[in-house]
Design a protein around this motif. Structure first.
Motif, PDB file in Angstrom:
ATOM      1  N   THR A  36      -6.155  -8.475  -2.103  1.00  0.00           N
ATOM      2  CA  THR A  36      -5.598  -7.119  -2.173  1.00  0.00           C
ATOM      3  C   THR A  36      -5.664  -6.588  -3.597  1.00  0.00           C
ATOM      4  O   THR A  36      -6.067  -5.447  -3.830  1.00  0.00           O
ATOM      5  CB  THR A  36      -4.143  -7.109  -1.663  1.00  0.00           C
ATOM      6  N   LEU A  37      -5.260  -7.404  -4.559  1.00  0.00           N
ATOM      7  CA  LEU A  37      -5.323  -6.981  -5.964  1.00  0.00           C
ATOM      8  C   LEU A  37      -6.758  -6.668  -6.383  1.00  0.00           C
ATOM      9  O   LEU A  37      -7.009  -5.701  -7.102  1.00  0.00           O
ATOM     10  CB  LEU A  37      -4.737  -8.065  -6.866  1.00  0.00           C
ATOM     11  N   SER A  38      -7.689  -7.489  -5.942  1.00  0.00           N
ATOM     12  CA  SER A  38      -9.098  -7.262  -6.266  1.00  0.00           C
ATOM     13  C   SER A  38      -9.589  -5.952  -5.652  1.00  0.00           C
ATOM     14  O   SER A  38     -10.262  -5.154  -6.312  1.00  0.00           O
ATOM     15  CB  SER A  38      -9.929  -8.433  -5.752  1.00  0.00           C
ATOM     16  N   PHE A  39      -9.230  -5.722  -4.394  1.00  0.00           N
ATOM     17  CA  PHE A  39      -9.643  -4.509  -3.685  1.00  0.00           C
ATOM     18  C   PHE A  39      -9.053  -3.268  -4.347  1.00  0.00           C
ATOM     19  O   PHE A  39      -9.686  -2.223  -4.392  1.00  0.00           O
ATOM     20  CB  PHE A  39      -9.195  -4.600  -2.223  1.00  0.00           C
ATOM     21  N   LYS A  40      -7.820  -3.394  -4.884  1.00  0.00           N
ATOM     22  CA  LYS A  40      -7.136  -2.260  -5.525  1.00  0.00           C
ATOM     23  C   LYS A  40      -7.396  -2.211  -7.029  1.00  0.00           C
ATOM     24  O   LYS A  40      -6.694  -1.525  -7.763  1.00  0.00           O
ATOM     25  CB  LYS A  40      -5.627  -2.359  -5.275  1.00  0.00           C
ATOM     26  N   ASN A  41      -8.416  -2.951  -7.492  1.00  0.00           N
ATOM     27  CA  ASN A  41      -8.787  -2.985  -8.914  1.00  0.00           C
ATOM     28  C   ASN A  41      -7.600  -3.322  -9.811  1.00  0.00           C
ATOM     29  O   ASN A  41      -7.406  -2.721 -10.871  1.00  0.00           O
ATOM     30  CB  ASN A  41      -9.413  -1.654  -9.348  1.00  0.00           C
ATOM     31  N   GLY A  42      -6.776  -4.279  -9.368  1.00  0.00           N
ATOM     32  CA  GLY A  42      -5.650  -4.735 -10.174  1.00  0.00           C
ATOM     33  C   GLY A  42      -4.374  -3.927 -10.031  1.00  0.00           C
ATOM     34  O   GLY A  42      -3.349  -4.288 -10.594  1.00  0.00           O
ATOM     35  N   ASN A  43      -4.424  -2.826  -9.277  1.00  0.00           N
ATOM     36  CA  ASN A  43      -3.219  -2.004  -9.068  1.00  0.00           C
ATOM     37  C   ASN A  43      -2.274  -2.755  -8.121  1.00  0.00           C
ATOM     38  O   ASN A  43      -2.614  -3.003  -6.967  1.00  0.00           O
ATOM     39  CB  ASN A  43      -3.610  -0.652  -8.466  1.00  0.00           C
ATOM     40  N   PRO A  44      -1.060  -3.089  -8.582  1.00  0.00           N
ATOM     41  CA  PRO A  44      -0.160  -3.886  -7.755  1.00  0.00           C
ATOM     42  C   PRO A  44       0.595  -3.087  -6.682  1.00  0.00           C
ATOM     43  O   PRO A  44       1.291  -3.667  -5.858  1.00  0.00           O
ATOM     44  CB  PRO A  44       0.819  -4.473  -8.775  1.00  0.00           C
ATOM     45  N   ASN A  45       0.484  -1.756  -6.704  1.00  0.00           N
ATOM     46  CA  ASN A  45       1.213  -0.915  -5.747  1.00  0.00           C
ATOM     47  C   ASN A  45       0.438  -0.822  -4.433  1.00  0.00           C
ATOM     48  O   ASN A  45      -0.632  -0.223  -4.368  1.00  0.00           O
ATOM     49  CB  ASN A  45       1.444   0.477  -6.315  1.00  0.00           C
ATOM     50  N   VAL A  46       0.989  -1.420  -3.393  1.00  0.00           N
ATOM     51  CA  VAL A  46       0.306  -1.467  -2.097  1.00  0.00           C
ATOM     52  C   VAL A  46       1.283  -1.129  -0.969  1.00  0.00           C
ATOM     53  O   VAL A  46       2.491  -1.338  -1.104  1.00  0.00           O
ATOM     54  CB  VAL A  46      -0.318  -2.856  -1.835  1.00  0.00           C
ATOM     55  N   PRO A  47       0.764  -0.622   0.149  1.00  0.00           N
ATOM     56  CA  PRO A  47       1.631  -0.404   1.314  1.00  0.00           C
ATOM     57  C   PRO A  47       1.890  -1.719   2.045  1.00  0.00           C
ATOM     58  O   PRO A  47       1.111  -2.667   1.923  1.00  0.00           O
ATOM     59  CB  PRO A  47       0.820   0.559   2.194  1.00  0.00           C
ATOM     60  N   VAL A  48       2.970  -1.767   2.802  1.00  0.00           N
ATOM     61  CA  VAL A  48       3.297  -2.970   3.562  1.00  0.00           C
ATOM     62  C   VAL A  48       3.890  -2.551   4.899  1.00  0.00           C
ATOM     63  O   VAL A  48       4.595  -1.552   4.993  1.00  0.00           O
ATOM     64  CB  VAL A  48       4.270  -3.878   2.774  1.00  0.00           C
ATOM     65  N   ALA A  49       3.560  -3.296   5.936  1.00  0.00           N
ATOM     66  CA  ALA A  49       4.149  -3.068   7.260  1.00  0.00           C
ATOM     67  C   ALA A  49       5.130  -4.192   7.532  1.00  0.00           C
ATOM     68  O   ALA A  49       4.798  -5.362   7.372  1.00  0.00           O
ATOM     69  CB  ALA A  49       3.055  -3.047   8.337  1.00  0.00           C
ATOM     70  N   ILE A  50       6.338  -3.822   7.905  1.00  0.00           N
ATOM     71  CA  ILE A  50       7.383  -4.811   8.196  1.00  0.00           C
ATOM     72  C   ILE A  50       7.696  -4.747   9.680  1.00  0.00           C
ATOM     73  O   ILE A  50       7.969  -3.682  10.221  1.00  0.00           O
ATOM     74  CB  ILE A  50       8.674  -4.501   7.410  1.00  0.00           C
ATOM     75  N   ASP A  51       7.652  -5.868  10.336  1.00  0.00           N
ATOM     76  CA  ASP A  51       8.015  -5.915  11.747  1.00  0.00           C
ATOM     77  C   ASP A  51       8.455  -7.329  12.087  1.00  0.00           C
ATOM     78  O   ASP A  51       8.144  -8.274  11.383  1.00  0.00           O
ATOM     79  CB  ASP A  51       6.840  -5.493  12.645  1.00  0.00           C
ATOM     80  N   GLY A  52       9.170  -7.449  13.156  1.00  0.00           N
ATOM     81  CA  GLY A  52       9.664  -8.759  13.548  1.00  0.00           C
ATOM     82  C   GLY A  52       9.587  -8.970  15.044  1.00  0.00           C
ATOM     83  O   GLY A  52       9.378  -8.036  15.809  1.00  0.00           O
ATOM     84  N   THR A  53       9.749 -10.203  15.429  1.00  0.00           N
ATOM     85  CA  THR A  53       9.743 -10.532  16.855  1.00  0.00           C
ATOM     86  C   THR A  53      10.594 -11.770  17.075  1.00  0.00           C
ATOM     87  O   THR A  53      10.828 -12.553  16.156  1.00  0.00           O
ATOM     88  CB  THR A  53       8.298 -10.761  17.359  1.00  0.00           C
ATOM     89  N   TRP A  54      11.063 -11.918  18.290  1.00  0.00           N
ATOM     90  CA  TRP A  54      11.884 -13.062  18.670  1.00  0.00           C
ATOM     91  C   TRP A  54      11.183 -13.870  19.745  1.00  0.00           C
ATOM     92  O   TRP A  54      10.321 -13.344  20.453  1.00  0.00           O
ATOM     93  CB  TRP A  54      13.244 -12.596  19.195  1.00  0.00           C
TER      94      TRP A  54
END
Length: 199
Positions: A36-54
Motif C-alpha cells: 500500500t505504501l509503495s502504491f501510494k508513493n510513501g503517502n501513509p494516508n489511506v482509506p480503510v473498511a471496517i466490518d465484523g462478523t460472528w
C-alpha cells in the motif's frame, strides 16, 4: 470433542495452531501495508473498511472477527490506534457498515495528531437498509387496508420481488451519479414517479 476435560494434547495443538495463524497474519498484513505504501508513493494516508462478523447470528457467539481492508468499537479503536506503529499507515477514510458507534469512538480517540478521519458510506449497506426498511413497513402494515381498500403487499403491490428491484434501482441511482448530488436525487425520484405511474 465431547471429552470432559479435553486431553492435554488438544490444548497443545490449539496453542500451536494459534501461534502459526498469528505469525502468518502478521506477515500478510506487513506485506499488504508495504504494498500500500509503495502504491501510494510513501503517502501513509489511506482509506480503510471496517466490518465484523460472528460465528453465529444474534451476537451470542464467543467467536468473532473484525477486519480492516465496525461491528465492535473496541476492535475498531485497536485497529486505528496501532496502524502507524505496526504498518506506518494512517487510516484517513473510514468505510463502515452504517453503525456510527465505532466511527464516533475512533474520532474521539484521535489516533493521529492533526489528521481528520472522513466517514464514507458503503452503497451496498445503504441498499440493504432500504430493503430492510421496506420489508419492515410491509410487515408492520400486514393485514391493514390502505386508502384504496387494498393491502400494501400482494399481487401487483409491494412484494418481495418488487422490494428487491427497488433496492437495485436505488443503488444504481447512487452509483451511476457518483459525485453529482443533484443528478443522484433526480434518479432516485425518477424511480418513485415511475413506480406510481401505474396501479
Amino acid at each position: 470433542m465431547n471429552l470432559h476435560p479435553p486431553p492435554k494434547r488438544f490444548y497443545e495443538s490449539l496453542h500451536a495452531l494459534n501461534n502459526a495463524t498469528e505469525k502468518v497474519a502478521k506477515v500478510s498484513m506487513a506485506l499488504a501495508a508495504a504494498e500500500t505504501l509503495s502504491f501510494k508513493n510513501g503517502n501513509p494516508n489511506v482509506p480503510v473498511a471496517i466490518d465484523g462478523t460472528w460465528q453465529k447470528t444474534g451476537h451470542t457467539s464467543l467467536n468473532g472477527v473484525v477486519t480492516a481492508w465496525g461491528m465492535d468499537v473496541e476492535d475498531a479503536l485497536r485497529i486505528f490506534n496501532r496502524s502507524e506503529v505496526l504498518h506506518n499507515l494512517r487510516y484517513t477514510q473510514y468505510l463502515g457498515d452504517g453503525d456510527s458507534k465505532p466511527y464516533k469512538a475512533v474520532l474521539e480517540s484521535k489516533p493521529y495528531k492533526d489528521v481528520n478521519i472522513e466517514k464514507l458510506e458503503c452503497v451496498g449497506h445503504v441498499e440493504k437498509r432500504k430493503g430492510t426498511r421496506l420489508r419492515a413497513l410491509k410487515l408492520k402494515l400486514k393485514g391493514k387496508k390502505l386508502e384504496d381498500k387494498k393491502s400494501l403487499g400482494g399481487r401487483n403491490r409491494l412484494t418481495g420481488a418488487e422490494i428487491d428491484k427497488l433496492q437495485i434501482y436505488y443503488s444504481l441511482a447512487i452509483r451511476n451519479n457518483w459525485g453529482n448530488l443533484s443528478d443522484m436525487k433526480q434518479a432516485i425520484w425518477a424511480t418513485f414517479f415511475h413506480k406510481i405511474s401505474t396501479d
